[in-house]
Design a protein around this motif. Structure first.
Motif, PDB file in Angstrom:
ATOM      1  N   MET A   1       0.834  -1.175   0.000  1.00 43.97           N
ATOM      2  CA  MET A   1       0.000   0.000   0.000  1.00 43.97           C
ATOM      3  C   MET A   1       0.877   1.236   0.000  1.00 43.97           C
ATOM      4  O   MET A   1       0.938   1.945   1.005  1.00 43.97           O
ATOM      5  CB  MET A   1      -0.884   0.022   1.234  1.00 43.97           C
ATOM      6  CG  MET A   1      -1.856  -1.095   1.382  1.00 43.97           C
ATOM      7  SD  MET A   1      -3.364  -0.686   0.523  1.00 43.97           S
ATOM      8  CE  MET A   1      -3.565  -2.157  -0.405  1.00 43.97           C
ATOM      9  N   ARG A   5       1.359   2.252   5.308  1.00 47.27           N
ATOM     10  CA  ARG A   5       1.712   1.579   6.568  1.00 47.27           C
ATOM     11  C   ARG A   5       2.845   2.308   7.294  1.00 47.27           C
ATOM     12  O   ARG A   5       2.832   2.403   8.507  1.00 47.27           O
ATOM     13  CB  ARG A   5       2.091   0.128   6.316  1.00 47.27           C
ATOM     14  CG  ARG A   5       0.916  -0.746   5.994  1.00 47.27           C
ATOM     15  CD  ARG A   5       1.333  -2.202   5.794  1.00 47.27           C
ATOM     16  NE  ARG A   5       0.179  -3.030   5.576  1.00 47.27           N
ATOM     17  CZ  ARG A   5      -0.535  -3.603   6.544  1.00 47.27           C
ATOM     18  NH1 ARG A   5      -0.192  -3.427   7.795  1.00 47.27           N
ATOM     19  NH2 ARG A   5      -1.592  -4.343   6.261  1.00 47.27           N
ATOM     20  N   ARG A  19      -5.587  -3.670   9.510  1.00 45.98           N
ATOM     21  CA  ARG A  19      -5.924  -3.793   8.089  1.00 45.98           C
ATOM     22  C   ARG A  19      -5.786  -2.438   7.413  1.00 45.98           C
ATOM     23  O   ARG A  19      -6.147  -1.413   7.976  1.00 45.98           O
ATOM     24  CB  ARG A  19      -7.357  -4.278   7.908  1.00 45.98           C
ATOM     25  CG  ARG A  19      -7.684  -4.500   6.444  1.00 45.98           C
ATOM     26  CD  ARG A  19      -9.127  -4.721   6.134  1.00 45.98           C
ATOM     27  NE  ARG A  19      -9.786  -5.712   6.960  1.00 45.98           N
ATOM     28  CZ  ARG A  19     -11.055  -6.066   6.784  1.00 45.98           C
ATOM     29  NH1 ARG A  19     -11.757  -5.523   5.820  1.00 45.98           N
ATOM     30  NH2 ARG A  19     -11.608  -6.954   7.563  1.00 45.98           N
ATOM     31  N   VAL A  20      -5.282  -2.481   6.194  1.00 48.92           N
ATOM     32  CA  VAL A  20      -5.238  -1.294   5.343  1.00 48.92           C
ATOM     33  C   VAL A  20      -5.816  -1.702   4.000  1.00 48.92           C
ATOM     34  O   VAL A  20      -5.340  -2.653   3.380  1.00 48.92           O
ATOM     35  CB  VAL A  20      -3.793  -0.768   5.140  1.00 48.92           C
ATOM     36  CG1 VAL A  20      -3.793   0.427   4.197  1.00 48.92           C
ATOM     37  CG2 VAL A  20      -3.147  -0.423   6.455  1.00 48.92           C
ATOM     38  N   ARG A  21      -6.848  -1.000   3.605  1.00 47.97           N
ATOM     39  CA  ARG A  21      -7.439  -1.240   2.293  1.00 47.97           C
ATOM     40  C   ARG A  21      -7.558   0.092   1.575  1.00 47.97           C
ATOM     41  O   ARG A  21      -7.987   1.077   2.166  1.00 47.97           O
ATOM     42  CB  ARG A  21      -8.834  -1.868   2.428  1.00 47.97           C
ATOM     43  CG  ARG A  21      -8.793  -3.268   2.957  1.00 47.97           C
ATOM     44  CD  ARG A  21     -10.167  -3.844   3.207  1.00 47.97           C
ATOM     45  NE  ARG A  21     -11.139  -3.446   2.210  1.00 47.97           N
ATOM     46  CZ  ARG A  21     -12.423  -3.744   2.267  1.00 47.97           C
ATOM     47  NH1 ARG A  21     -12.896  -4.413   3.280  1.00 47.97           N
ATOM     48  NH2 ARG A  21     -13.246  -3.350   1.326  1.00 47.97           N
ATOM     49  N   ALA A  22      -7.160   0.100   0.325  1.00 47.66           N
ATOM     50  CA  ALA A  22      -7.284   1.305  -0.488  1.00 47.66           C
ATOM     51  C   ALA A  22      -7.884   0.915  -1.827  1.00 47.66           C
ATOM     52  O   ALA A  22      -7.566  -0.142  -2.371  1.00 47.66           O
ATOM     53  CB  ALA A  22      -5.922   1.961  -0.675  1.00 47.66           C
ATOM     54  N   ARG A  23      -8.771   1.770  -2.316  1.00 41.28           N
ATOM     55  CA  ARG A  23      -9.386   1.469  -3.609  1.00 41.28           C
ATOM     56  C   ARG A  23      -9.574   2.761  -4.400  1.00 41.28           C
ATOM     57  O   ARG A  23      -9.744   3.828  -3.821  1.00 41.28           O
ATOM     58  CB  ARG A  23     -10.705   0.739  -3.431  1.00 41.28           C
ATOM     59  CG  ARG A  23     -11.749   1.485  -2.661  1.00 41.28           C
ATOM     60  CD  ARG A  23     -12.939   0.571  -2.335  1.00 41.28           C
ATOM     61  NE  ARG A  23     -13.984   1.285  -1.648  1.00 41.28           N
ATOM     62  CZ  ARG A  23     -14.013   1.556  -0.354  1.00 41.28           C
ATOM     63  NH1 ARG A  23     -13.010   1.196   0.416  1.00 41.28           N
ATOM     64  NH2 ARG A  23     -15.023   2.197   0.178  1.00 41.28           N
ATOM     65  N   VAL A  31      -9.350   5.214   1.424  1.00 42.51           N
ATOM     66  CA  VAL A  31      -8.546   4.370   2.299  1.00 42.51           C
ATOM     67  C   VAL A  31      -9.372   3.977   3.519  1.00 42.51           C
ATOM     68  O   VAL A  31      -9.996   4.832   4.156  1.00 42.51           O
ATOM     69  CB  VAL A  31      -7.255   5.103   2.754  1.00 42.51           C
ATOM     70  CG1 VAL A  31      -6.417   4.215   3.654  1.00 42.51           C
ATOM     71  CG2 VAL A  31      -6.446   5.557   1.547  1.00 42.51           C
ATOM     72  N   ASP A  32      -9.405   2.682   3.822  1.00 43.23           N
ATOM     73  CA  ASP A  32     -10.055   2.155   5.022  1.00 43.23           C
ATOM     74  C   ASP A  32      -8.979   1.530   5.904  1.00 43.23           C
ATOM     75  O   ASP A  32      -8.199   0.697   5.425  1.00 43.23           O
ATOM     76  CB  ASP A  32     -11.073   1.073   4.674  1.00 43.23           C
ATOM     77  CG  ASP A  32     -12.252   1.625   3.901  1.00 43.23           C
ATOM     78  OD1 ASP A  32     -12.789   2.651   4.322  1.00 43.23           O
ATOM     79  OD2 ASP A  32     -12.628   1.016   2.884  1.00 43.23           O
TER      80      ASP A  32
END
Length: 77
Positions: A1, A5, A19-23, A31-32
């Motif tokens: 990511m 981080r 958790r790292v989520r990006a879309r 970013v979540d």
């Protein structure tokens, strides 16, 4: 990511990155995050921390449109 981080972990109050989520959403990034902080922190302390993290991520990445952060309690073993 990218370096998300690294930015998040630069905050000493973040005990764990869960958790790292990006879309992508059009030209922008959403970013979540799920992070753990000391379970004894107040709601205000947690809120202030999430605001600082969001600001730092958006300052370093101008294509981030929104950062949603969920806080989990961290208990040291």
């Amino acid at each position: 990511m990218v370096d998300y981080r690294m930015i998040i972990s630069s905050f000493p109050d973040v005990k764990r990155i869960d958790r790292v989520r990006a879309r992508e959403h059009g030209h922008y990034i959403l970013v979540d995050l799920r992070i753990s902080i000391d379970h004894e922190k107040t709601i205000k302390e947690g809120h202030d921390l999430t605001r600082e993290i969001k600001h730092e991520l958006m300052k370093k990445h101008d294509n981030i449109e929104e950062v949603l952060i969920h806080l989990n309690p961290y208990y040291q073993n």
